[in-house]
Enzyme design. Structure first.
Site, PDB file in Angstrom:
ATOM      1  N   LEU A   1       0.853  -1.196   0.000  1.00  0.00           N
ATOM      2  CA  LEU A   1       0.000   0.000   0.000  1.00  0.00           C
ATOM      3  C   LEU A   1       0.882   1.237   0.000  1.00  0.00           C
ATOM      4  O   LEU A   1       1.760   1.381   0.853  1.00  0.00           O
ATOM      5  CB  LEU A   1      -0.896   0.013   1.243  1.00  0.00           C
ATOM      6  CG  LEU A   1      -1.741   1.279   1.454  1.00  0.00           C
ATOM      7  CD1 LEU A   1      -2.752   1.458   0.318  1.00  0.00           C
ATOM      8  CD2 LEU A   1      -2.445   1.242   2.813  1.00  0.00           C
ATOM      9  N   ASP A   2       0.647   2.116  -0.958  1.00  0.00           N
ATOM     10  CA  ASP A   2       1.353   3.398  -1.041  1.00  0.00           C
ATOM     11  C   ASP A   2       0.349   4.493  -0.684  1.00  0.00           C
ATOM     12  O   ASP A   2      -0.529   4.837  -1.483  1.00  0.00           O
ATOM     13  CB  ASP A   2       1.898   3.591  -2.461  1.00  0.00           C
ATOM     14  CG  ASP A   2       2.709   4.869  -2.633  1.00  0.00           C
ATOM     15  OD1 ASP A   2       2.812   5.644  -1.663  1.00  0.00           O
ATOM     16  OD2 ASP A   2       3.219   5.099  -3.748  1.00  0.00           O
TER      17      ASP A   2
ATOM     18  N   CYS B   1       0.083   8.422  -3.020  1.00  0.00           N
ATOM     19  CA  CYS B   1       0.953   7.901  -4.085  1.00  0.00           C
ATOM     20  C   CYS B   1       1.375   8.939  -5.116  1.00  0.00           C
ATOM     21  O   CYS B   1       2.198   8.643  -5.983  1.00  0.00           O
ATOM     22  CB  CYS B   1       0.261   6.746  -4.798  1.00  0.00           C
ATOM     23  SG  CYS B   1      -1.290   7.229  -5.633  1.00  0.00           S
TER      24      CYS B   1
ATOM     25  N   GLY C   1       2.255   8.399  -8.969  1.00  0.00           N
ATOM     26  CA  GLY C   1       2.450   6.960  -9.113  1.00  0.00           C
ATOM     27  C   GLY C   1       3.872   6.485  -9.271  1.00  0.00           C
ATOM     28  O   GLY C   1       4.104   5.277  -9.406  1.00  0.00           O
TER      29      GLY C   1
ATOM     30  N   GLN D   1      -3.717  13.655 -10.054  1.00  0.00           N
ATOM     31  CA  GLN D   1      -2.678  12.648  -9.866  1.00  0.00           C
ATOM     32  C   GLN D   1      -3.194  11.254 -10.198  1.00  0.00           C
ATOM     33  O   GLN D   1      -2.469  10.433 -10.785  1.00  0.00           O
ATOM     34  CB  GLN D   1      -2.175  12.696  -8.421  1.00  0.00           C
ATOM     35  CG  GLN D   1      -1.377  13.944  -8.086  1.00  0.00           C
ATOM     36  CD  GLN D   1      -0.857  13.941  -6.666  1.00  0.00           C
ATOM     37  OE1 GLN D   1      -1.409  13.268  -5.788  1.00  0.00           O
ATOM     38  NE2 GLN D   1       0.213  14.683  -6.422  1.00  0.00           N
TER      39      GLN D   1
ATOM     40  N   CYS E   1      11.455  30.014   0.062  1.00  0.00           N
ATOM     41  CA  CYS E   1      11.345  29.982   1.523  1.00  0.00           C
ATOM     42  C   CYS E   1      11.392  28.546   2.035  1.00  0.00           C
ATOM     43  O   CYS E   1      11.917  28.292   3.132  1.00  0.00           O
ATOM     44  CB  CYS E   1      10.098  30.716   2.008  1.00  0.00           C
ATOM     45  SG  CYS E   1       8.539  29.883   1.726  1.00  0.00           S
TER      46      CYS E   1
END
Length: 414
Positions: A176-177, A180, A183, A206, A360
């Protein structure tokens, strides 16, 4: 106003060499004269008042608006001086800091709907923006510079390799990411180890890219628009890179308890996050308003108790010093080289905002002791080797696999 501005700025700026020109044309200098001098100008009295009243918020705003300009040097040069002073904050701004600290739990309260809105604010921007400054794999987190002269692409690949080595993934493992991104890490793990990877994100932009890339390579990686609190397991390995900063202090225990529930008894988890070296704090108000609403960089002293209460065991902790400073420097330089394209995508104000954000952020790591930590977690003893030698051995093995895996993915490229 000129005398007031001069008094307070000279009280704060005691290192470096910074020359100011006020809106009325008055000139004065601050600092001890060391280093390359930087010259700045206020174009309006309103900008001066705002910086005096609320410097942490207003400096970025007046730079975005164009009423504070750097005439000699860059905004990064100016921030390098401003963020390298004996006092991290001007003394007159400390009351505002205390007020922000007292309400930080409210600002970081991130239930599901608010988490999704916060992610959309930053990660659902035009994807072409990120292609202006990220590496070809669109890694939007701290790279791992194995050598000082490593390129950004090589350092980001080294980061993925370093994470994979610590995870000790076996062929067919369920991974499990969490968070992600586009990808890249999930696809690397699937391609290099043969794992079945599930990536989750709250960003629709994403998600589309990640799924397209998985289809391109025909890899055992699947991506979903899902909150970490709603995932169903179990998983043999869990990895999270650059996502924990969006969890919020009130949800740390929820986060680790959910990870413990999802992780198998022989599983390994690896958390990679930005961290504070000097204890709990409040999020910079300009960053919270314009860049990462709901975000917070944790201190280890805030993270470890939540890990302990979740019943997870810390097997390894690594602190990456200055790696993110170098990553952000590379991003800033690449962004500035293509700045006009950002103006065309959005406008001049947005380009100034992004320039200030990258500068920054870089200086917070270079001057104010921000760092990254990687924490390896298990549910019981004996899951990972007793010494750290295995990390180098795993990296060597992965390098060999990488050499046989060409060509690289193209969809994420520019």
């Amino acid at each position: 106003m000129d005398r007031l501005l001069r008094y307070f700025l000279q009280q704060f700026i005691r290192r470096g060499a910074m020359n100011f020109t006020t809106a009325s044309g008055a000139k004065f200098s601050c600092g001890d004269g060391t280093g390359q001098p930087v010259s700045v100008r206020f174009l309006t009295a309103d900008a001066e008042r705002r910086v005096l009243l609320n410097p942490e918020l207003a400096l970025g705003e007046v730079y975005m608006e164009g009423s504070f300009v750097v005439e000699n040097g860059t905004i990064a040069d100016a921030l390098a001086i401003l963020m390298d002073q004996p006092d991290i904050l001007p003394r007159w701004a400390k009351l505002q800091w205390w007020l922000r600290y007292l309400v930080r739990h409210v600002r970081q309260f991130n239930p599901r709907d608010r988490s999704k809105d916060n992610v959309a604010h930053h990660y659902d921007l035009d994807g072409r923006l990120y292609s202006l400054f990220l590496d070809a794999d669109k890694q939007y987190s701290c790279a791992y510079f194995e050598t000082p002269d490593a390129t950004l692409d090589d350092a980001q690949l080294a980061k993925k390799r370093h994470l994979a080595a610590k995870l000790l993934i076996e062929h067919g493992n369920r991974v499990l990411d969490i968070g992600c991104g586009w990808g890249g890490l999930s696809l690397y793990l699937a391609e290099m180890t043969g794992a079945n990877v599930t990536g989750i994100t709250l960003s629709t932009e994403q998600l589309q890219v990640a799924n397209a890339r998985a289809a391109e390579k025909n890899l055992t990686a699947k991506f979903f628009l899902e909150d970490y609190r709603d995932v169903t397991g179990p998983f043999d390995r869990i990895v999270s890179v650059g996502m924990f900063e969006h969890v919020g202090v009130d949800f740390y225990e929820t986060y680790f308890r959910r990870c413990a529930e999802l992780l198998t008894d022989d599983g390994v988890m690896l958390l990679h996050s930005i961290g504070r070296s000097e204890g709990p704090d409040a999020t910079n108000p300009w960053i919270a308003k314009y860049i990462f609403p709901g975000g917070y960089i944790p201190a280890l002293s805030e993270v470890m108790p939540a890990i302990e209460r979740a019943g997870l065991l810390v097997c390894d902790t690594e602190i990456l010093r200055l790696h993110y400073a170098e990553t952000l420097k590379a991003w800033r330089q690449r962004f500035m080289a293509r700045r006009e394209e950002a103006v065309q995508l959005y406008d001049e104000r947005f380009a100034r905002m992004w320039e200030f954000y990258l500068a920054c952020s870089e200086m917070s790591f270079r001057k104010q002791n921000m760092m990254n930590f990687q924490i390896q977690l298990t549910k019981r003893q004996g899951v990972v080797p007793m010494t750290r030698d295995y990390i180098g051995h795993e990296e060597t093995k992965l390098r060999g696999i990488e050499r046989g895996q060409r060509p690289r993915l193209q969809i994420a490229g520019e």
